[in-house]
Design a protein around this motif. Structure first.
Motif, PDB file in Angstrom:
ATOM      1  N   VAL A  64       0.872  -1.176   0.000  1.00 28.87           N
ATOM      2  CA  VAL A  64       0.000   0.000   0.000  1.00 28.87           C
ATOM      3  C   VAL A  64       0.907   1.224   0.000  1.00 28.87           C
ATOM      4  O   VAL A  64       1.749   1.380   0.885  1.00 28.87           O
ATOM      5  N   PRO A  65       0.752   2.105  -0.996  1.00 32.32           N
ATOM      6  CA  PRO A  65       1.661   3.252  -1.073  1.00 32.32           C
ATOM      7  C   PRO A  65       1.401   4.280   0.022  1.00 32.32           C
ATOM      8  O   PRO A  65       0.311   4.341   0.591  1.00 32.32           O
ATOM      9  N   THR A  66       2.422   5.042   0.315  1.00 35.29           N
ATOM     10  CA  THR A  66       2.270   6.227   1.158  1.00 35.29           C
ATOM     11  C   THR A  66       2.826   7.397   0.363  1.00 35.29           C
ATOM     12  O   THR A  66       3.826   7.263  -0.339  1.00 35.29           O
ATOM     13  N   ARG A  67       2.169   8.499   0.446  1.00 32.36           N
ATOM     14  CA  ARG A  67       2.538   9.684  -0.327  1.00 32.36           C
ATOM     15  C   ARG A  67       2.823  10.814   0.656  1.00 32.36           C
ATOM     16  O   ARG A  67       2.014  11.090   1.538  1.00 32.36           O
ATOM     17  N   PRO A  68       3.940  11.482   0.527  1.00 27.25           N
ATOM     18  CA  PRO A  68       4.225  12.595   1.436  1.00 27.25           C
ATOM     19  C   PRO A  68       3.301  13.782   1.125  1.00 27.25           C
ATOM     20  O   PRO A  68       2.693  13.860   0.060  1.00 27.25           O
ATOM     21  N   GLY A  69       3.222  14.659   2.067  1.00 25.76           N
ATOM     22  CA  GLY A  69       2.435  15.871   1.862  1.00 25.76           C
ATOM     23  C   GLY A  69       1.024  15.747   2.392  1.00 25.76           C
ATOM     24  O   GLY A  69       0.685  14.806   3.101  1.00 25.76           O
ATOM     25  N   ARG A  70       0.240  16.728   2.024  1.00 29.27           N
ATOM     26  CA  ARG A  70      -1.148  16.791   2.475  1.00 29.27           C
ATOM     27  C   ARG A  70      -2.056  17.026   1.272  1.00 29.27           C
ATOM     28  O   ARG A  70      -1.625  17.551   0.256  1.00 29.27           O
ATOM     29  N   PRO A  71      -3.325  16.661   1.407  1.00 26.38           N
ATOM     30  CA  PRO A  71      -4.258  16.924   0.316  1.00 26.38           C
ATOM     31  C   PRO A  71      -4.360  18.422   0.020  1.00 26.38           C
ATOM     32  O   PRO A  71      -4.264  19.258   0.920  1.00 26.38           O
ATOM     33  N   THR A  72      -4.549  18.739  -1.246  1.00 26.75           N
ATOM     34  CA  THR A  72      -4.732  20.134  -1.659  1.00 26.75           C
ATOM     35  C   THR A  72      -6.214  20.488  -1.770  1.00 26.75           C
ATOM     36  O   THR A  72      -6.568  21.650  -1.909  1.00 26.75           O
ATOM     37  N   HIS A  73      -7.082  19.449  -1.747  1.00 32.50           N
ATOM     38  CA  HIS A  73      -8.525  19.622  -1.874  1.00 32.50           C
ATOM     39  C   HIS A  73      -9.225  18.734  -0.850  1.00 32.50           C
ATOM     40  O   HIS A  73      -8.586  17.901  -0.203  1.00 32.50           O
ATOM     41  N   CYS A  74     -10.526  18.907  -0.739  1.00 36.96           N
ATOM     42  CA  CYS A  74     -11.314  18.053   0.151  1.00 36.96           C
ATOM     43  C   CYS A  74     -12.562  17.578  -0.586  1.00 36.96           C
ATOM     44  O   CYS A  74     -12.938  18.140  -1.615  1.00 36.96           O
ATOM     45  N   ILE A  75     -13.174  16.538  -0.058  1.00 33.41           N
ATOM     46  CA  ILE A  75     -14.418  16.032  -0.626  1.00 33.41           C
ATOM     47  C   ILE A  75     -15.543  17.004  -0.299  1.00 33.41           C
ATOM     48  O   ILE A  75     -16.358  17.345  -1.127  1.00 33.41           O
TER      49      ILE A  75
END
Length: 191
Positions: free
Chosen positions: A137-148
């Motif tokens: 399962v990948p992990t991606r650095p950073g934070r979301p730029t948008h929300c649902i």
């Protein structure tokens, strides 16, 4: 081996992937005859947290229950929003609980790690592939730029479009396809 992708969008990424037998609204997944592991994306608006505001088609809620039955019989993975009421109604195990009587278990993921611009908390009900046999399962650095949708957690982030809420990120589609390929069930429901 082919994987049946059930309840896909008409513009689904799966249609460009090798090894996917894609069933969208025009092909009508209710007529699928079985015989292959599945990746199921049944409509969620009748099951999600905002279901009281949804206006699903009359038959739409039943599609998720059909998807559960296919995953249990043929193996595969069902994708739905985290905390979907489908889990309670279909007696699916919550994330972290023991597998159910069909060998099914639930994995919680965030689609952000698969390339989505929003966090998009998601639950995956998996039958036929134990946790230790999953692809990484990948992990991606950073934070979301948008929300649902705007919330206390993300009060100032822009929301994604309806189409983006519904689309499966390409990396997640490839990963779900790999999971389904690792799911082994015979037609009698035995692993």
């Amino acid at each position: 081996m082919q994987v049946a992708v059930l309840f896909a969008r008409a513009d689904s990424i799966y249609k460009s992937m090798t090894g996917c037998d894609v069933w969208d609204i025009d092909r009508d997944a209710r007529t699928w005859n079985g015989g292959a592991p599945v990746v199921a994306h049944p409509p969620c608006r009748a099951w999600g947290r905002m279901r009281q505001f949804a206006k699903p088609r009359d038959d739409e809620k039943a599609l998720a229950l059909l998807a559960v039955a296919h995953v249990r019989r043929f193996g595969g993975v069902l994708e739905h929003p985290a905390h979907s009421s489908l889990w309670r109604v279909a007696a699916l195990p919550l994330p972290g609980e023991f597998p159910d009587g069909h060998g099914g278990w639930t994995l919680a993921i965030e689609q952000f790690h698969f390339g989505h611009r929003a966090e998009k908390a998601t639950w995956l009900y998996i039958v036929g592939c134990p946790p230790d046999a999953l692809p990484p399962v990948p992990t991606r650095p950073g934070r979301p730029t948008h929300c649902i949708r705007a919330s206390k957690r993300y009060p100032r982030l822009p929301t994604v479009t309806k189409a983006e809420r519904e689309r499966t990120p390409p990396a997640l589609a490839r990963w779900l396809h790999l999971v389904a390929l690792r799911c082994r069930k015979d037609e009698g429901g035995n692993g």
